[in-house]
Design a protein around this motif. Structure first.
Motif, PDB file in Angstrom:
ATOM      1  N   LYS A   1       0.834  -1.204   0.000  1.00 34.37           N
ATOM      2  CA  LYS A   1       0.000   0.000   0.000  1.00 34.37           C
ATOM      3  C   LYS A   1       0.869   1.254   0.000  1.00 34.37           C
ATOM      4  O   LYS A   1       0.565   2.233  -0.687  1.00 34.37           O
ATOM      5  CB  LYS A   1      -0.924  -0.013   1.231  1.00 34.37           C
TER       6      LYS A   1
ATOM      7  N   ASP B   1      -4.427  -0.234  -7.605  1.00 31.70           N
ATOM      8  CA  ASP B   1      -4.757   0.041  -6.210  1.00 31.70           C
ATOM      9  C   ASP B   1      -6.228  -0.251  -5.936  1.00 31.70           C
ATOM     10  O   ASP B   1      -6.563  -0.894  -4.937  1.00 31.70           O
ATOM     11  CB  ASP B   1      -4.411   1.488  -5.869  1.00 31.70           C
TER      12      ASP B   1
ATOM     13  N   ASP C   1     -10.800   5.296   0.171  1.00 28.84           N
ATOM     14  CA  ASP C   1      -9.644   5.052  -0.682  1.00 28.84           C
ATOM     15  C   ASP C   1     -10.070   4.403  -1.989  1.00 28.84           C
ATOM     16  O   ASP C   1      -9.556   4.732  -3.060  1.00 28.84           O
ATOM     17  CB  ASP C   1      -8.646   4.172   0.067  1.00 28.84           C
TER      18      ASP C   1
ATOM     19  N   CYS D   1      -9.564   6.000  -5.754  1.00 31.30           N
ATOM     20  CA  CYS D   1      -8.811   5.308  -6.805  1.00 31.30           C
ATOM     21  C   CYS D   1      -9.652   5.083  -8.055  1.00 31.30           C
ATOM     22  O   CYS D   1      -9.151   5.232  -9.173  1.00 31.30           O
ATOM     23  CB  CYS D   1      -8.285   3.977  -6.271  1.00 31.30           C
TER      24      CYS D   1
ATOM     25  N   GLU E   1       1.503   6.823  -6.660  1.00 32.90           N
ATOM     26  CA  GLU E   1       0.395   7.707  -7.020  1.00 32.90           C
ATOM     27  C   GLU E   1       0.750   9.169  -6.787  1.00 32.90           C
ATOM     28  O   GLU E   1       0.450  10.033  -7.610  1.00 32.90           O
ATOM     29  CB  GLU E   1      -0.855   7.336  -6.215  1.00 32.90           C
TER      30      GLU E   1
ATOM     31  N   LEU F   1       2.334   1.786  -3.477  1.00 33.50           N
ATOM     32  CA  LEU F   1       1.306   2.271  -4.399  1.00 33.50           C
ATOM     33  C   LEU F   1       0.987   3.743  -4.149  1.00 33.50           C
ATOM     34  O   LEU F   1       0.867   4.529  -5.100  1.00 33.50           O
ATOM     35  CB  LEU F   1       0.037   1.429  -4.274  1.00 33.50           C
TER      36      LEU F   1
END
Length: 172
Positions: free
Chosen positions: A31, A136, A92, A96, A38, A34
């Motif tokens: 996580k 993600d 989240d 995404c 991002e 990622l």
């Protein structure tokens, strides 16, 4: 003399800086990597859009950069464990999904409609960001689906934490 700092008093400033940066454990997790990707891709895309003739698209990468930076900070400082009132995985997931769709659309437009190099670069980085955001949300979706299959509505714990507890008890 109490107002003047000693020359070797850089220690508190370093601690403040280290508290803002993600921990090594979180940064090396899936996580964490990622979210760092991002943040980086959104920022690069923002800079490319700002320098291009497609500057109208600069808002999307900026908002996604700020949202990913906020979640990186929140997850690395374990705000998701302290503030249970938010549905962190769902928030989240929605971030995404919307980011991957919007990045895909503006990347197609910037690559096909604009001819300058920075618009093309912004589109390419936008496509890469689309892939990272889509990966993600796919991983978050799998965690949420596994959480709901276990009857996750009975407790308020997060799916990733419950998943870790289950994998720890399976290994015993």
């Amino acid at each position: 003399m109490g107002d003047i700092e000693a020359p070797n008093s850089n220690r508190p400033r370093q601690n403040v800086l280290l508290s803002v940066l993600p921990s090594k454990e979180f940064a090396s997790s899936r996580k964490g990597m990622l979210l760092i990707a991002e943040v980086a891709l959104s920022f690069v895309s923002f800079v490319c859009f700002a320098a291009s003739t497609a500057a109208a698209f600069v808002t999307v990468p900026l908002l996604e950069f700020l949202a990913a930076l906020f979640l990186l900070f929140a997850y690395s400082n374990k705000f998701n464990e302290r503030f249970k009132g938010f549905m962190w995985p769902l928030m989240d997931f929605m971030r995404c999904v919307s980011a991957s769709i919007i990045f895909f659309i503006i990347s197609i437009i910037s690559v096909s409609k604009y001819v300058d190099g920075s618009s093309k670069a912004a589109g390419i980085f936008g496509f890469i960001a689309t892939i990272v955001f889509a990966l993600d949300f796919y991983l978050i979706f799998n965690e949420l689906a596994a959480f709901l299959k276990q009857g996750g509505g009975e407790s308020n714990e997060e799916p990733s934490r419950q998943q870790d507890e289950i994998s720890d008890s399976d290994s015993d």
